[in-house]
Design a protein around this motif. Structure first.
Motif, mmCIF file in Angstrom:
data_model
loop_
_atom_site.group_PDB
_atom_site.id
_atom_site.type_symbol
_atom_site.label_atom_id
_atom_site.label_comp_id
_atom_site.label_asym_id
_atom_site.label_seq_id
_atom_site.Cartn_x
_atom_site.Cartn_y
_atom_site.Cartn_z
ATOM 1 N N VAL A 138 -27.451 18.875 -24.953
ATOM 2 C CA VAL A 138 -27.683 17.746 -24.264
ATOM 3 C C VAL A 138 -26.653 17.345 -23.303
ATOM 4 C CG1 VAL A 138 -27.831 15.131 -24.433
ATOM 5 C CG2 VAL A 138 -28.952 16.554 -26.125
ATOM 6 N N THR A 139 -25.432 17.366 -23.791
ATOM 7 C CA THR A 139 -24.095 17.157 -22.764
ATOM 8 C C THR A 139 -24.346 17.913 -21.633
ATOM 9 O OG1 THR A 139 -23.026 16.388 -24.773
ATOM 10 C CG2 THR A 139 -21.917 16.698 -22.716
ATOM 11 N N ALA A 140 -24.319 19.360 -21.996
ATOM 12 C CA ALA A 140 -24.487 20.379 -20.677
ATOM 13 C C ALA A 140 -25.539 20.314 -19.718
ATOM 14 C CB ALA A 140 -24.278 21.801 -21.401
ATOM 15 N N MET A 141 -26.782 19.932 -20.282
ATOM 16 C CA MET A 141 -27.991 19.867 -19.393
ATOM 17 C C MET A 141 -27.561 18.425 -18.490
ATOM 18 S SD MET A 141 -31.026 20.850 -22.060
ATOM 19 C CE MET A 141 -32.246 19.826 -21.088
ATOM 20 N N THR A 142 -27.185 17.566 -19.273
ATOM 21 C CA THR A 142 -26.800 16.182 -18.491
ATOM 22 C C THR A 142 -25.855 16.496 -17.251
ATOM 23 O OG1 THR A 142 -27.352 14.737 -20.518
ATOM 24 C CG2 THR A 142 -26.400 13.710 -18.691
ATOM 25 N N VAL A 143 -24.766 17.298 -17.496
ATOM 26 C CA VAL A 143 -23.689 17.313 -16.713
ATOM 27 C C VAL A 143 -24.309 18.193 -15.424
ATOM 28 C CG1 VAL A 143 -21.368 18.438 -16.152
ATOM 29 C CG2 VAL A 143 -21.953 16.968 -18.313
ATOM 30 N N ILE A 144 -24.810 19.191 -15.864
ATOM 31 C CA ILE A 144 -25.632 20.267 -14.923
ATOM 32 C C ILE A 144 -26.407 19.335 -13.848
ATOM 33 C CG2 ILE A 144 -26.951 22.044 -14.287
ATOM 34 C CD1 ILE A 144 -25.512 23.467 -16.815
ATOM 35 N N GLY A 145 -27.406 18.683 -14.424
ATOM 36 C CA GLY A 145 -28.275 17.818 -14.046
ATOM 37 C C GLY A 145 -27.589 16.633 -12.948
ATOM 38 N N VAL A 146 -26.775 16.057 -13.326
ATOM 39 C CA VAL A 146 -25.965 15.088 -12.573
ATOM 40 C C VAL A 146 -25.308 15.781 -11.459
ATOM 41 C CG1 VAL A 146 -23.969 13.535 -12.697
ATOM 42 C CG2 VAL A 146 -25.586 13.429 -14.429
ATOM 43 N N LEU A 147 -24.550 17.048 -11.620
ATOM 44 C CA LEU A 147 -24.014 17.608 -10.553
ATOM 45 C C LEU A 147 -24.834 18.386 -9.602
ATOM 46 C CD1 LEU A 147 -20.988 19.677 -12.521
ATOM 47 C CD2 LEU A 147 -20.911 17.332 -11.137
ATOM 48 N N VAL A 148 -26.109 18.658 -9.871
ATOM 49 C CA VAL A 148 -26.923 19.220 -8.861
ATOM 50 C C VAL A 148 -27.584 18.030 -8.232
ATOM 51 C CG1 VAL A 148 -29.146 20.464 -8.811
ATOM 52 C CG2 VAL A 148 -27.288 21.324 -10.115
ATOM 53 N N VAL A 149 -28.206 17.297 -8.695
ATOM 54 C CA VAL A 149 -28.906 16.185 -8.127
ATOM 55 C C VAL A 149 -28.071 15.256 -7.115
ATOM 56 C CG1 VAL A 149 -30.248 14.286 -8.569
ATOM 57 C CG2 VAL A 149 -30.837 15.955 -9.936
ATOM 58 N N TYR A 150 -26.896 14.571 -7.719
ATOM 59 C CA TYR A 150 -26.220 13.743 -6.969
ATOM 60 C C TYR A 150 -25.343 14.426 -6.159
ATOM 61 C CZ TYR A 150 -28.823 10.916 -10.063
ATOM 62 O OH TYR A 150 -29.697 10.021 -10.502
ATOM 63 N N SER A 151 -25.018 15.835 -6.121
ATOM 64 C CA SER A 151 -24.121 16.166 -5.258
ATOM 65 C C SER A 151 -24.920 16.404 -3.924
ATOM 66 C CB SER A 151 -23.355 17.649 -5.421
ATOM 67 O OG SER A 151 -24.234 18.420 -5.847
ATOM 68 N N LEU A 152 -26.222 16.877 -4.087
ATOM 69 C CA LEU A 152 -26.956 17.051 -2.968
ATOM 70 C C LEU A 152 -27.051 15.733 -2.246
ATOM 71 C CD1 LEU A 152 -29.845 19.360 -4.558
ATOM 72 C CD2 LEU A 152 -28.169 19.894 -2.722
ATOM 73 N N ALA A 153 -27.649 14.703 -3.127
ATOM 74 C CA ALA A 153 -27.856 13.418 -2.442
ATOM 75 C C ALA A 153 -26.913 12.731 -1.609
ATOM 76 C CB ALA A 153 -28.301 12.478 -3.515
ATOM 77 N N SER A 154 -25.433 12.823 -2.512
ATOM 78 C CA SER A 154 -24.367 12.303 -1.944
ATOM 79 C C SER A 154 -24.041 13.189 -0.565
ATOM 80 C CB SER A 154 -23.097 12.510 -2.711
ATOM 81 O OG SER A 154 -23.436 11.832 -3.981
ATOM 82 N N TYR A 155 -24.054 14.267 -0.424
ATOM 83 C CA TYR A 155 -23.792 15.133 0.933
ATOM 84 C C TYR A 155 -24.821 14.673 1.804
ATOM 85 C CZ TYR A 155 -23.498 18.931 4.184
ATOM 86 O OH TYR A 155 -23.611 19.731 5.408
ATOM 87 N N ALA A 156 -25.996 14.361 1.547
ATOM 88 C CA ALA A 156 -26.815 13.592 2.584
ATOM 89 C C ALA A 156 -26.472 12.214 2.828
ATOM 90 C CB ALA A 156 -28.346 13.640 1.971
ATOM 91 N N PHE A 157 -26.076 11.614 2.151
ATOM 92 C CA PHE A 157 -25.472 10.313 2.267
ATOM 93 C C PHE A 157 -24.288 10.063 3.132
ATOM 94 C CE2 PHE A 157 -27.528 8.777 -1.798
ATOM 95 C CZ PHE A 157 -28.692 8.473 -1.160
ATOM 96 N N ALA A 158 -23.361 11.067 2.812
ATOM 97 C CA ALA A 158 -21.928 11.066 3.598
ATOM 98 C C ALA A 158 -22.084 11.757 4.777
ATOM 99 C CB ALA A 158 -21.085 11.907 2.644
#
Lengths: 321, 267
Positions: free
Chosen positions: B68-88
């Motif tokens: 559960v922890t690994a899936m969550t961390v990977i999900g967070v890193l993938v989804v929000y690094s893409l979004a944050s790049y777009a925002f930045a």
């Protein structure tokens, strides 16, 4: 010598035919949207529906099993705030406890972590080790450590034994520190402070290291004592960090209830009941009673409280940034 | 003065580790000795740890927590690094609105959406499975993660982006080979800030999982204490098993983590 001028990229862009420029603009937009698409999709799946349905549910009565909701408008909010005597009494008590946590925890956190950071900043040896040791409570904050606290605070637990062996037997709590109505909430506040000191100390330490040493040395040369330096120079310079710590603490006090759920479940006799715990009970512990609307309404009252407190602090917040 | 400082620092270090001290020593005591109240076990034994580990299927719980922890961390890193790049750095309509929307979610208390999440997942058939934990966990970290990563991407010199562009790199390539490596501390901070609470998460896990074989460590610990005769030496052994991986992760990454955290708050 040729007479051609150097064409700048910007000029070239401007001179593009309109159709191509438009295509490029759309391409740029699509790339941007593609990058945010996964986050937005996840929010639409998990966030939008839950927030919207939770908001609607706060205007209805439902027990989670019947197929339809019964609409009551603002009834749930009225019940919680004054109309239903049992709920309103619970709410008032839980709000009182939450308020105590919300005021005491940030203040004590600042009172402990600032001197700690000043001392840590003044020594060189062992600094890295001590910093890691101080950080342990943050890293492990959760069910395991709460059980360890329960063990330490129990009637025959380590704190009672320690008090006994120090000759402070009169301070011992025979029902345990969490079993006595008078000590339960203050004890939990101490545990909350214990777990919020790590981040606060770290932030203060980074703030202290950013202060120009020259200012402090100059003050010392002018004859200012350590207390004076702390009060007149360091404290004002660190004020933005203090504001951030207080805001985080206030938010955590409104949102968090896990430690209350695990250590006391609101007891003894409701003396450690907090708003988050009350909402949890209304949502998951009421069986067939139609209390889900009340739970939802209480959740939104908490949200409103968080927003209002933040807006009230907006002026301070702006100073942080 | 120095001596006074060291005395204070060491005193607080003791307060800081106090419950761990009892947790660690308690895990090495026998059922009888845990009742005596001495700190150090007279005859330290590994039996309690071994018995707790095997009796409660802790290996299963451990692997569930890890998954559960690994899936969550990977999900967070993938989804929000893409979004944050777009925002930045990217320019598209709706950018500012979306950014502030994600950050504003910080004010929605977890308890407010807990019940609707359970209802939604019941309707979607996700309730009771690990995916039903991971999706809301990932979604729940959105505000803080977007704030930290956007901050960190924004602080990267735009000239680097322009240089990569004029070398012919597309957005995906710039993101992957310029921004991701440069923002490594921020990603580690986000990973730790996600992994620790996910590993320790109790409330949503408690109300969504009913199948014992899917339990995570905190639920294993809870079932231990609610069993007929809970004994504190086993509770402390189980607590130690839960806490050790998190401490190891923190010690391993603390340099990056602390710098990233301090940098993120200072903005």
């Amino acid at each position: 010598m040729s007479t051609t001028t150097v064409e700048l990229p910007a000029q070239r862009l401007r001179e593009q035919p309109p159709a191509r420029a438009r295509a490029a603009r759309w391409r740029r937009r699509l790339v941007g949207w593609a990058f945010v698409a996964p986050a937005v999709a996840l929010f639409l799946l998990m966030g939008a529906y839950t927030i919207a349905s939770g908001f609607l549910l706060s205007f209805a009565k439902w027990n989670g099993f019947t197929p339809t909701w019964r609409w009551v408008g603002l009834g749930n909010y009225a019940d919680l705030l004054y109309k239903d005597p049992s709920l309103a009494a619970d709410l008032r008590r839980a709000a009182g406890n939450t308020a105590q946590v919300m005021v005491a925890t940030p203040l004590l956190t600042v009172a402990v972590s600032l001197p700690l950071a000043v001392m840590l900043n003044s020594v060189t040896r062992l600094r890295a080790v001590l910093r890691s040791v101080y950080f342990l409570p943050y890293v492990t904050s959760g069910i395991a450590v709460y059980y360890a606290w329960r063990y330490v605070l129990a009637p025959d637990g380590a704190i009672n034994l320690l008090l006994g062996s120090l000759g402070l037997g009169s301070l011992r709590q025979l029902q345990g520190f969490l079993g006595n109505p008078d000590t339960a909430l203050p004890t939990l506040i101490v545990v909350l402070v214990w777990s919020s000191v790590p981040v606060a100390t770290l932030l203060y330490l980074s703030g202290l290291q950013a202060i120009d040493r020259g200012i402090i040395e100059a003050a010392h040369i002018d004859g200012a004592g350590s207390w004076h330096v702390l009060r007149r120079i360091i404290w004002p310079l660190l004020r933005p960090i203090t504001v951030a710590i207080v805001l985080l603490g206030v938010r955590d006090a409104l949102h968090g209830f896990q430690i209350f759920l695990i250590t006391t479940n609101g007891g003894p006799g409701g003396h450690t009941d907090v708003l988050g715990l009350m909402a949890y009970r209304l949502a998951f512990m009421k069986g067939l009673a139609p209390s889900l609307g009340h739970a939802s309404a209480l959740g939104w009252l908490l949200f409103a409280g968080a927003v209002l407190l933040t807006l009230a602090n907006a002026r301070l917040l702006r100073r942080v940034q | 003065m120095k001596r006074f400082a060291y005395a204070g620092l060491i005193a607080y270090a003791l307060i800081s580790v106090y419950p761990f001290l009892w947790m660690v020593t308690g895990a090495f005591k026998t059922r009888g000795e845990i009742l005596e109240g001495n700190l150090l076990p007279r005859e330290p034994t590994l039996d309690t740890l071994i018995a707790t580990w095997s009796r409660l299927h802790f290996l299963d719980y451990f692997l569930n927590s890890l998954k559960v922890t690994a899936m969550t961390v990977i999900g967070v890193l993938v989804v929000y690094s893409l979004a944050s790049y777009a925002f930045a750095v990217l320019d598209f309509p709706g950018r500012r609105f979306l950014y502030w929307f994600f950050v504003a979610l910080l004010f929605v208390p977890g308890i407010t959406v807990l019940l609707p999440v359970v209802i939604l997942e019941k309707n979607l058939g996700l309730l009771g499975g690990h995916l039903g934990l991971v999706l809301p966990f990932v979604n729940g970290t959105a505000p803080l993660t977007v704030l930290l990563l956007t901050n960190s991407y924004s602080s990267i010199l735009r000239e680097l982006r322009e240089a990569a562009r004029s070398d012919g790199a597309g957005e995906a390539r710039i993101f992957w080979s310029v921004y991701l490596p440069l923002a490594k501390p921020a990603h580690i901070t986000v990973a730790v800030l996600t992994a620790v609470p996910t590993w320790n998460e109790y409330v949503l896990t408690r109300v969504s999982l009913s199948n014992r074989s899917l339990f995570t460590l905190p639920l294993g610990l809870e079932s231990l204490i609610s069993s007929d005769v809970p004994s504190y030496n086993e509770v402390m052994a189980a607590s130690l098993i839960i806490v050790l991986p998190v401490i190891a992760l923190f010690l391993l990454l603390q340099r990056y983590f602390i710098n990233g955290l301090v940098g993120a708050i200072k903005g």
